[in-house]
Design a protein around this motif. Structure first.
Motif, PDB file in Angstrom:
ATOM      1  N   GLU B 159       0.958  -1.073   0.083  1.00  6.72           N
ATOM      2  CA  GLU B 159       0.068   0.029  -0.177  1.00  6.72           C
ATOM      3  C   GLU B 159       1.058   1.151  -0.013  1.00  6.72           C
ATOM      4  N   ILE B 160       0.780   1.888  -1.041  1.00  2.90           N
ATOM      5  CA  ILE B 160       2.046   2.965  -1.217  1.00  2.90           C
ATOM      6  C   ILE B 160       1.196   4.387  -1.166  1.00  2.90           C
ATOM      7  N   ARG B 161       1.869   5.223  -0.143  1.00  2.00           N
ATOM      8  CA  ARG B 161       1.114   6.652  -0.322  1.00  2.00           C
ATOM      9  C   ARG B 161       2.465   7.756  -0.538  1.00  2.00           C
ATOM     10  N   MET B 162       2.298   8.450  -1.497  1.00  2.00           N
ATOM     11  CA  MET B 162       3.345   9.584  -1.443  1.00  2.00           C
ATOM     12  C   MET B 162       3.085  10.868  -1.047  1.00  2.00           C
ATOM     13  N   LEU B 163       3.815  10.793   0.104  1.00  2.00           N
ATOM     14  CA  LEU B 163       3.696  11.969   1.070  1.00  2.00           C
ATOM     15  C   LEU B 163       4.197  13.202   0.393  1.00  2.00           C
ATOM     16  N   TYR B 164       3.494  14.438   0.694  1.00  2.00           N
ATOM     17  CA  TYR B 164       3.805  15.686   0.389  1.00  2.00           C
ATOM     18  C   TYR B 164       3.616  16.061  -1.060  1.00  2.00           C
ATOM     19  N   ASN B 165       3.703  15.054  -1.773  1.00  2.00           N
ATOM     20  CA  ASN B 165       3.836  15.250  -3.444  1.00  2.00           C
ATOM     21  C   ASN B 165       2.900  14.172  -3.752  1.00  2.00           C
ATOM     22  N   PRO B 166       1.583  13.682  -3.514  1.00  2.00           N
ATOM     23  CA  PRO B 166       0.970  12.708  -3.905  1.00  2.00           C
ATOM     24  C   PRO B 166       0.767  12.469  -5.552  1.00  2.00           C
ATOM     25  N   GLN B 167       0.993  13.497  -6.306  1.00  2.00           N
ATOM     26  CA  GLN B 167       0.824  13.209  -7.842  1.00  2.00           C
ATOM     27  C   GLN B 167       2.323  12.904  -8.213  1.00  2.00           C
ATOM     28  N   MET B 168       3.466  13.105  -7.666  1.00  2.00           N
ATOM     29  CA  MET B 168       4.645  13.278  -7.890  1.00  2.00           C
ATOM     30  C   MET B 168       5.090  13.958  -9.125  1.00  2.00           C
ATOM     31  N   LYS B 169       4.651  15.349  -8.840  1.00  2.00           N
ATOM     32  CA  LYS B 169       5.145  16.222  -9.677  1.00  2.00           C
ATOM     33  C   LYS B 169       6.269  16.521  -9.743  1.00  2.00           C
ATOM     34  N   GLY B 170       7.211  16.860 -10.812  1.00  2.56           N
ATOM     35  CA  GLY B 170       8.481  17.232 -10.965  1.00  2.56           C
ATOM     36  C   GLY B 170       8.547  18.745 -10.339  1.00  2.56           C
ATOM     37  N   SER B 171       7.256  19.470 -10.576  1.00  7.70           N
ATOM     38  CA  SER B 171       7.430  21.028 -10.167  1.00  7.70           C
ATOM     39  C   SER B 171       7.692  21.118  -8.692  1.00  7.70           C
ATOM     40  N   TYR B 172       7.387  20.268  -7.959  1.00  9.08           N
ATOM     41  CA  TYR B 172       7.741  20.243  -6.514  1.00  9.08           C
ATOM     42  C   TYR B 172       9.022  20.322  -6.193  1.00  9.08           C
ATOM     43  N   ASN B 173      10.016  19.772  -7.065  1.00  6.32           N
ATOM     44  CA  ASN B 173      11.400  19.742  -6.881  1.00  6.32           C
ATOM     45  C   ASN B 173      11.845  20.981  -7.412  1.00  6.32           C
ATOM     46  N   PHE B 174      11.655  21.337  -8.731  1.00  8.03           N
ATOM     47  CA  PHE B 174      12.129  22.469  -9.379  1.00  8.03           C
ATOM     48  C   PHE B 174      12.021  23.933  -8.811  1.00  8.03           C
ATOM     49  N   VAL B 175      10.875  24.022  -8.440  1.00 13.74           N
ATOM     50  CA  VAL B 175      10.380  25.612  -7.890  1.00 13.74           C
ATOM     51  C   VAL B 175      11.544  25.982  -6.740  1.00 13.74           C
TER      52      VAL B 175
END
Lengths: 248, 368
Positions: B159-175
Motif C-alpha cells: 500500500e503506497i502513499r506518496m507524502l507531500y507530493n501525491p501526484q509525484m510532480k516534478g515541479s515540487y522539486n524545481f520550484v
C-alpha cells in the motif's frame, strides 16, 4: 603656518615592497595657487596625488591637506577636496543634470544649493539645452569641462586634477585652463598633473618629479632661467633624461 | 541620509536606463519557471513503444489496450518478427519494445504462468528504468485483475502513499531550485558587476575620494537588487501556485524571511567577488563558474546529493543554495516550521557573517 598653506608635505614616502614610488618629497602649495605637478610616466606623480587625496596611505613622512593631517583626518580632508581622475569620471547613463545632482548629493549639499549651482554651471558651459541629455552623447571636450565643474561643484578648498586634458583638442584645452583660472581666482587651490609643457607655463609654480623625487620646484620663469632653457619643454627634457627608471 | 538616498536613486537610474538588463532580470524567473514547468521534465509521458505480439489472442489484446490507455505510453509500431526489433531501435523512434510470446493467453489460463519480455533502449538509463517500471506496474495491475476472484495462497499487498507530493510532480522539486538559482544570479552576479563597473570606468576613485563611506556605497548598490529579488520571489511563487499548482503549505512569512536571508548571503558573495575582480567579464565568469554551476550541480535540485561520491557530498555543504533549497522544500512543500530548519538557518547565517566580514575586510584593504 599650515593655515596659509593649502598643502604641505615633509619627506612623504610611499613604498610598494622594495620599490619606492615616492621618495621623501617635501613641498608646500600656497592657497589659491595653481600648482603644476610634472613628471614622466612612472615618476610617481599619481601615487603622490593619491596619498594627498586619501586614496592611499603613505609609508612614512608627513603631509597636511587644507591644514588636516593625512593620517588622522582623512575623512575631513575628503570634504575639503575635489578630484578629477585621468579616466573620465561621470556616469554615462545619467543626464548632465542627474550627474550634478548626484555629486552634490554625496557631498551632502542642500537641494537649493544644488539647484542654484547646477543652473550656474549649465549657464557657464552653455549646456542649458543639454541639461537632460545623457552624458554619453556629449563630445569628449564637453565631458571634460563638465567633469571639472563637477569636481569643484561642492566648492572645495583644493581641487586635484590628474592629467585632466588628456586627449582633448587645443581649443578645448585652452577653454579648460580658463576654467581653472576662474576657479583659482575664486580662491580654490589647483593641484594639477600634466604632460603638456605649454600647460606647465600656465601654472604659478611647477614641480618636476624624476624617479620619485622632486628635482625642481619654482615658477616657470625662474626654472627656465636656472636651466638656461627657452621653454618648459627644454627644462623638462633636461631633467627627465637623467631618469634611471624606465617610463612605462 | 540625503547622501545615501542620492546614491540609491542613482543606482535605480542605472538599472532603469538599461532596459535590456532589467527585462532579463525580471523575465528570467518567468522564463525559467515556464521552461522547467512545461518543457524540461524528467517525468516520462507518452513514450513511444513498439509491440511484438506473437500470440494475438484475447489476453494479449486486453493487456495491450491497458498499456495503450496509460498516459505513459504511446504505441508507435506493431512489429511482426524478432528481426523487426533491431530495426525499430535503429530507427530511434521507440524507446521500448514489449514482446508477447506465442500462446500467451493459453499459457496464462492453463499453466497459470506466462511471460512478457521488455526490451528497453538504455542509452538513456533513467528513461529506460522508468519505462520498464511503469510497464511492469501495468502488467502487475492486469494480473491482479484477472486473479481477482481467486484466492492465492500467499499475497503481500503493498500500500503506497506518496507524502507531500501525491501526484509525484516534478515541479515540487524545481520550484525551490529555480528560486535558489534566480536569487543567486540576480544578487551575486549583478552586485558584483555593478561594483566592478564603477572600478572599470574610474568612477569608483571619485567615490572613494568623496566623503561617502565605502560601506554605504556597497549598501546603496545592494538595495535595488534586494528589491528586484523580492519581486522575483513573488513572481516565482505566484507562477508556481497559480500556473504549476505547487502549493505553499508552510508559512509564507517564514518563506519570505529565509529568502531574504539567502538574498543577503548572495549579495555578500557578490561583494566578495567584486573585491577580487577588476573587469566586468571577470566578475561574470567568477559568478558563473564558482557559483552558478555548483548551485545547479550540487544543491540537490538536479541530482540527488545522497547518490554522490563522498568528496562531492562534502563539497556540496559549502554551496549556500543547497541549504536554501532544503529550507524552501521543507517550508513550502512539507509545510514545516522553524524547528525543522534551524540547522539550515544557522548555517546560512554563519555563511552570511563569514562572507560579509571577509568582503568588508577586502574592500578596506583595497583603499589602503
Amino acid at each position: 603656518m599650515s593655515e596659509q598653506k593649502a598643502i604641505t608635505t615633509n619627506k612623504l614616502t610611499k613604498k610598494f615592497g622594495d620599490f619606492t614610488a615616492v621618495d621623501e618629497i617635501s613641498f608646500e602649495v600656497n592657497k589659491g595657487e595653481i600648482f603644476g605637478f610634472l613628471g614622466a610616466n612612472g615618476a610617481g606623480k599619481t601615487t603622490a596625488m593619491r596619498m594627498l587625496c586619501g586614496l592611499s596611505l603613505p609609508t612614512s613622512g608627513e603631509a597636511t591637506v587644507a591644514g588636516l593631517n593625512v593620517y588622522k583626518e582623512n575623512e575631513k580632508i575628503k570634504r575639503s577636496i575635489g578630484y578629477m581622475s585621468q579616466k573620465f569620471s561621470l556616469y554615462d547613463d545619467l543626464t548632465v543634470k542627474e550627474n550634478m545632482r548626484f555629486y552634490g548629493g554625496i557631498y551632502g549639499k542642500s537641494n537649493a544649493f544644488i539647484k542654484q549651482k547646477t543652473a550656474y554651471i549649465l549657464d557657464h558651459l552653455h549646456l542649458e539645452k543639454e541639461a537632460n541629455v545623457l552624458v554619453k552623447s556629449l563630445p569628449l571636450g564637453w565631458k571634460q569641462k563638465l567633469a571639472f565643474s563637477v569636481a569643484v561643484f561642492h566648492a572645495p578648498e583644493i581641487v586635484f586634477l590628474d592629467e585632466p586634458t588628456g586627449g582633448v583638442d587645443p581649443v578645448t584645452r585652452r577653454e579648460f585652463w580658463n576654467m581653472i583660472y576662474v576657479a583659482a581666482a575664486g580662491g580654490t587651490t589647483v593641484f594639477v598633473t600634466t604632460h603638456y609643457m605649454d600647460e606647465a607655463e600656465y601654472c604659478d609654480r611647477v614641480s618636476i618629479m624624476v624617479d620619485g623625487r622632486i628635482d625642481a620646484l619654482d615658477t616657470p620663469i625662474r626654472l627656465k632661467e636656472k636651466f638656461n632653457a627657452a621653454s618648459m619643454d627644454e627644462v623638462f627634457l633636461k631633467l627627465a633624461r637623467k631618469a634611471a627608471r624606465a617610463a612605462d | 541620509m540625503k547622501q545615501f538616498l542620492s546614491f540609491v536613486k542613482k543606482e535605480f537610474f542605472h538599472i532603469f536606463r538599461d532596459k535590456r538588463t532589467l527585462f532579463i532580470l525580471l523575465g528570467m524567473p518567468i522564463a525559467q519557471i515556464i521552461i522547467f514547468g512545461f518543457a524540461l521534465t524528467n517525468e516520462v509521458k507518452n513514450a513511444k513503444i513498439a509491440i511484438l505480439d506473437h500470440s494475438k489472442d484475447a489476453s494479449t489484446a486486453s493487456l495491450i489496450t491497458e498499456i495503450e490507455s496509460s498516459r505513459y505510453f504511446e504505441i508507435a509500431e506493431s512489429l511482426h518478427s524478432d528481426a523487426d526489433i533491431q530495426t525499430a531501435f535503429h530507427k530511434g523512434i521507440v524507446k521500448m519494445v514489449m514482446v508477447l510470446p506465442s500462446n500467451f493467453g493459453n499459457n496464462l489460463k492453463h499453466f497459470n504462468k506466462a511471460q512478457v519480455q521488455l526490451i528497453a533502449d538504455a542509452s538513456d538509463p533513467n528513461v529506460a528504468n522508468q519505462l520498464v517500471n511503469y510497464a511492469s506496474a501495468i502488467i502487475r495491475d492486469y494480473q491482479k485483475r484477472i486473479t481477482n476472484n481467486r484466492q492465492l495462497p500467499y499475497t503481500i499487498n503493498t500500500e503506497i502513499r506518496m507524502l507531500y507530493n501525491p501526484q509525484m510532480k516534478g515541479s515540487y522539486n524545481f520550484v525551490p531550485g529555480v528560486m535558489a538559482m534566480v536569487l543567486l544570479l540576480v544578487c551575486t552576479m549583478m552586485t558584483a558587476i555593478t561594483i566592478v563597473k564603477e572600478k572599470e570606468t574610474g568612477t569608483m576613485e571619485i567615490l572613494l575620494v568623496s566623503p561617502v563611506k565605502p560601506m554605504r556605497i556597497v549598501i546603496a548598490k545592494a538595495i535595488p537588487y534586494l528589491l528586484l529579488s523580492t519581486i522575483n520571489i513573488f513572481t516565482i511563487l505566484l507562477l508556481s501556485v497559480f500556473v504549476l499548482e505547487v502549493p505553499i503549505n508552510g508559512s509564507l512569512i517564514l518563506l519570505l524571511a529565509v529568502s531574504i536571508l539567502f538574498i543577503l548571503v548572495s549579495l555578500s558573495l557578490g561583494l566578495l567577488i567584486s573585491a577580487g575582480a577588476d573587469t566586468q567579464q571577470t566578475a561574470m565568469f567568477i559568478s558563473l563558474i564558482a557559483l552558478f554551476l555548483p548551485t545547479v550541480m550540487l544543491s540537490g535540485f538536479m541530482f540527488p546529493i545522497e547518490n554522490m561520491p563522498t568528496p562531492l557530498r562534502v563539497v556540496s555543504n559549502i554551496v549556500p543554495a543547497k541549504w536554501y533549497y532544503n529550507i524552501v522544500k521543507t517550508v513550502m512543500i512539507k509545510g514545516l516550521g522553524v524547528t525543522a530548519i534551524w540547522k539550515e538557518l544557522l548555517i546560512l547565517s554563519g555563511m552570511l557573517m563569514f562572507f560579509l566580514s571577509l568582503a568588508i575586510k577586502k574592500f578596506k584593504i583595497r583603499l589602503a
